[in-house]
Design an enzyme around this catalytic site. Structure first.
Site, PDB file in Angstrom:
ATOM      1  N   PRO A   1      54.388  21.403  14.474  1.00 55.98           N
ATOM      2  CA  PRO A   1      54.795  22.889  14.366  1.00 55.98           C
ATOM      3  C   PRO A   1      55.116  23.373  15.632  1.00 55.98           C
ATOM      4  CG  PRO A   1      52.230  22.468  14.020  1.00 55.98           C
ATOM      5  CD  PRO A   1      53.009  20.865  13.963  1.00 55.98           C
ATOM      6  N   ASP A   2      56.021  24.077  15.684  1.00 56.24           N
ATOM      7  CA  ASP A   2      56.337  24.910  16.895  1.00 56.24           C
ATOM      8  C   ASP A   2      55.476  25.952  17.107  1.00 56.24           C
ATOM      9  OD1 ASP A   2      57.605  26.426  18.950  1.00 56.24           O
ATOM     10  OD2 ASP A   2      59.643  25.549  18.394  1.00 56.24           O
ATOM     11  N   ILE A   3      54.361  25.991  17.782  1.00 57.62           N
ATOM     12  CA  ILE A   3      53.530  27.225  17.982  1.00 57.62           C
ATOM     13  C   ILE A   3      53.783  28.356  18.467  1.00 57.62           C
ATOM     14  CG2 ILE A   3      51.120  27.747  18.695  1.00 57.62           C
ATOM     15  CD1 ILE A   3      50.474  24.562  18.643  1.00 57.62           C
ATOM     16  N   LEU A   4      54.570  28.203  19.776  1.00 51.59           N
ATOM     17  CA  LEU A   4      55.199  29.350  20.280  1.00 51.59           C
ATOM     18  C   LEU A   4      56.124  30.047  19.410  1.00 51.59           C
ATOM     19  CD1 LEU A   4      55.794  31.109  22.971  1.00 51.59           C
ATOM     20  CD2 LEU A   4      57.318  29.413  23.598  1.00 51.59           C
TER      21      LEU A   4
ATOM     22  N   ASN B   1      51.371  14.381  26.212  1.00 53.66           N
ATOM     23  CA  ASN B   1      52.188  14.840  27.396  1.00 53.66           C
ATOM     24  C   ASN B   1      51.499  14.639  28.655  1.00 53.66           C
ATOM     25  OD1 ASN B   1      54.715  15.520  26.030  1.00 53.66           O
ATOM     26  ND2 ASN B   1      53.724  17.643  25.731  1.00 53.66           N
TER      27      ASN B   1
ATOM     28  N   LYS C   1      63.148  30.424  21.121  1.00 52.40           N
ATOM     29  CA  LYS C   1      61.693  30.585  20.634  1.00 52.40           C
ATOM     30  C   LYS C   1      61.248  32.091  20.108  1.00 52.40           C
ATOM     31  CE  LYS C   1      60.517  26.281  21.719  1.00 52.40           C
ATOM     32  NZ  LYS C   1      60.058  25.263  20.714  1.00 52.40           N
TER      33      LYS C   1
ATOM     34  N   ASP D   1      55.792  17.207  20.815  1.00 60.45           N
ATOM     35  CA  ASP D   1      56.792  17.646  19.992  1.00 60.45           C
ATOM     36  C   ASP D   1      56.698  16.809  18.659  1.00 60.45           C
ATOM     37  OD1 ASP D   1      58.211  19.623  21.597  1.00 60.45           O
ATOM     38  OD2 ASP D   1      59.202  18.094  22.797  1.00 60.45           O
TER      39      ASP D   1
ATOM     40  N   LYS E   1      43.296  -0.454  14.063  1.00 57.64           N
ATOM     41  CA  LYS E   1      44.160  -0.812  15.358  1.00 57.64           C
ATOM     42  C   LYS E   1      45.450  -1.490  14.940  1.00 57.64           C
ATOM     43  CE  LYS E   1      44.112  -2.858  19.903  1.00 57.64           C
ATOM     44  NZ  LYS E   1      43.163  -3.399  20.905  1.00 57.64           N
TER      45      LYS E   1
ATOM     46  N   LYS F   1      65.749  28.468  26.161  1.00 55.60           N
ATOM     47  CA  LYS F   1      64.346  28.074  25.152  1.00 55.60           C
ATOM     48  C   LYS F   1      63.953  29.743  24.970  1.00 55.60           C
ATOM     49  CE  LYS F   1      59.518  26.445  25.500  1.00 55.60           C
ATOM     50  NZ  LYS F   1      58.855  25.274  26.126  1.00 55.60           N
TER      51      LYS F   1
END
Length: 397
Positions: free
Chosen positions: A303-306, A208, A341, A276, A286, A337
């Site tokens: 994984p969704d850490i939050l 990101n 979450k 994500d 390569k 969100k």
């Protein structure tokens, strides 16, 4: 800030011990009283005379010293300080601490003290990375022991990597933050920052657009209010704040592991821009252009850490704060969100191209709580961080 403060400085054995001489000088310049303890191994690198001259008082070296025991005693010595600092903290000293051993003055002081302890680790990169050392580090952190460093770089042995003791000014900053009187003193706060890099092959990755500037500013602001900050950062453009415990990671899965290892905490703030998705089958070489067409990449969800931390049934931080970078319908998307979450607050910001915020020096956020949406004026990232830190302090009481 350090005037009248008493530092018990334990100097372990290692070439980095020479930095402790400069640390003593800088501490005394700022009004601190320094009582030095020199291990036998430490005296191979710096002399008792040089340590004593800089500290302005005798050096303690022996556990069974009749004069020292009559005047103060090792138990009392361990308890009169405002902070115990171990610099350098060798692998041997850390192992003794983790396993409760006390066969010399330094290890006995560390076992007998109820004073906060700050370690500045220093050792060969292989020793630092050894599973035994990493287990000991996890144990010490679980016991509430704070650390500054180590840094990455060249070593006296000729190798390169993590293991260099933090510089004296970094240690000094960490000491000042540990002794800071503020509304967050005694609180442990976890902050994630920067992007994650998800490898495609050895030279390409998914990421990101995040500089890590807002997370770094928040780490500084929380530490300035007296918090013990654990700063988990991906490969950010900006350096981490000084005086906090830094854990460097690359991928989302590594960040989750580091977050879980850093708990428990009073609060956790997830400012990192975590990718994500990741490539499910990373190539070990390569990827090349070919006449067969474009390579086929298969993605997997990270994984969704939050959400993982927000839904913890045991050991959940008392306050969990997420960040939401949105390009449209900022309040609606961020509110959704927060509900999805399960976190307490969401700090939402509009990062659409027209704002110039992503990668810039300013931020304009909306704080989403159970009370609704609170829009903040656009300001520099340091000011946004200070405002959020003050709100966190109020919430933690």
């Amino acid at each position: 800030m350090l005037a009248g403060k008493h530092i018990l400085l334990i100097i372990g054995g290692g070439i980095a011990a020479f930095k402790s001489l400069d640390l003593i000088r800088r501490l005394r310049e700022r009004g601190a009283e320094v009582t030095p303890v020199l291990t036998d191994a430490g005296s191979e690198f710096v002399t008792p005379l040089s340590v004593s001259a800089l500290a302005g008082k005798p050096v303690f070296q022996r556990l069974f010293d009749l004069n020292d025991e009559a005047e103060m005693g090792h138990i009392q010595l361990s308890r009169v300080a405002d902070l115990v600092v171990v610099a350098p903290a060798t692998a041997d000293l850390m192992a003794k601490m983790a396993h409760g051993l006390a066969n010399d003055l330094a290890s006995t002081l560390l076992l007998a003290t109820d004073t906060p302890v700050l370690l500045a680790p220093a050792m060969n990169v292989r020793m630092w990375q050894h599973p035994a050392t990493q287990r000991n580090i996890a144990t010490l952190k679980g016991d509430g022991i704070a650390m500054v460093g180590p840094n990455e770089g060249g070593m006296a042995c000729g190798e390169f990597g993590p293991g260099r003791m933090a510089e004296p000014m970094e240690i000094l900053t960490a000491i000042e933050m540990r002794l800071a009187d503020g509304p967050l003193k005694g609180k442990r706060i976890l902050v994630t920052s920067g992007p994650t890099h998800e490898p495609i092959d050895p030279v390409r990755y998914i990421a990101n657009r995040s500089s890590g500037a807002q997370g770094a500013a928040l780490g500084r602001a929380l530490a300035a209010l007296g918090a013990e900050v654990v700063f988990v950062t991906g490969p950010a453009d900006v350096p981490p704040p000084e005086g906090v415990e830094v854990e460097r990671v690359e991928t989302a899965r590594e960040m989750l592991d580091a977050v879980q290892a850093a708990l428990p905490a009073d609060a956790a703030v997830f400012a990192a821009a975590v990718a994500d998705w990741r490539v499910s089958s990373t190539s070990d070489r390569k990827l090349k252009k070919s006449s067969d067409g474009l390579p086929q990449l298969t993605f997997a969800e990270n994984p969704d850490i939050l959400r993982t931390v927000s839904e913890m049934t045991q050991g959940r931080p008392g306050l969990v704060v997420g960040f939401a970078a949105e390009t449209n319908d900022v309040v609606d998307n961020a509110t959704a969100k927060r509900a999805r979450k399960g976190c307490d607050w969401i700090v939402a910001n509009d990062v659409s191209p027209a704002t110039g915020i992503m990668g810039g020096t300013e931020n304009a956020v909306v704080l989403i709580t159970d009370a609704g949406a609170e829009k903040w004026d656009r300001a520099g990232k340091d000011e946004v961080a200070r405002k959020l830190a003050r709100r966190i302090a109020q919430a933690l009481g």
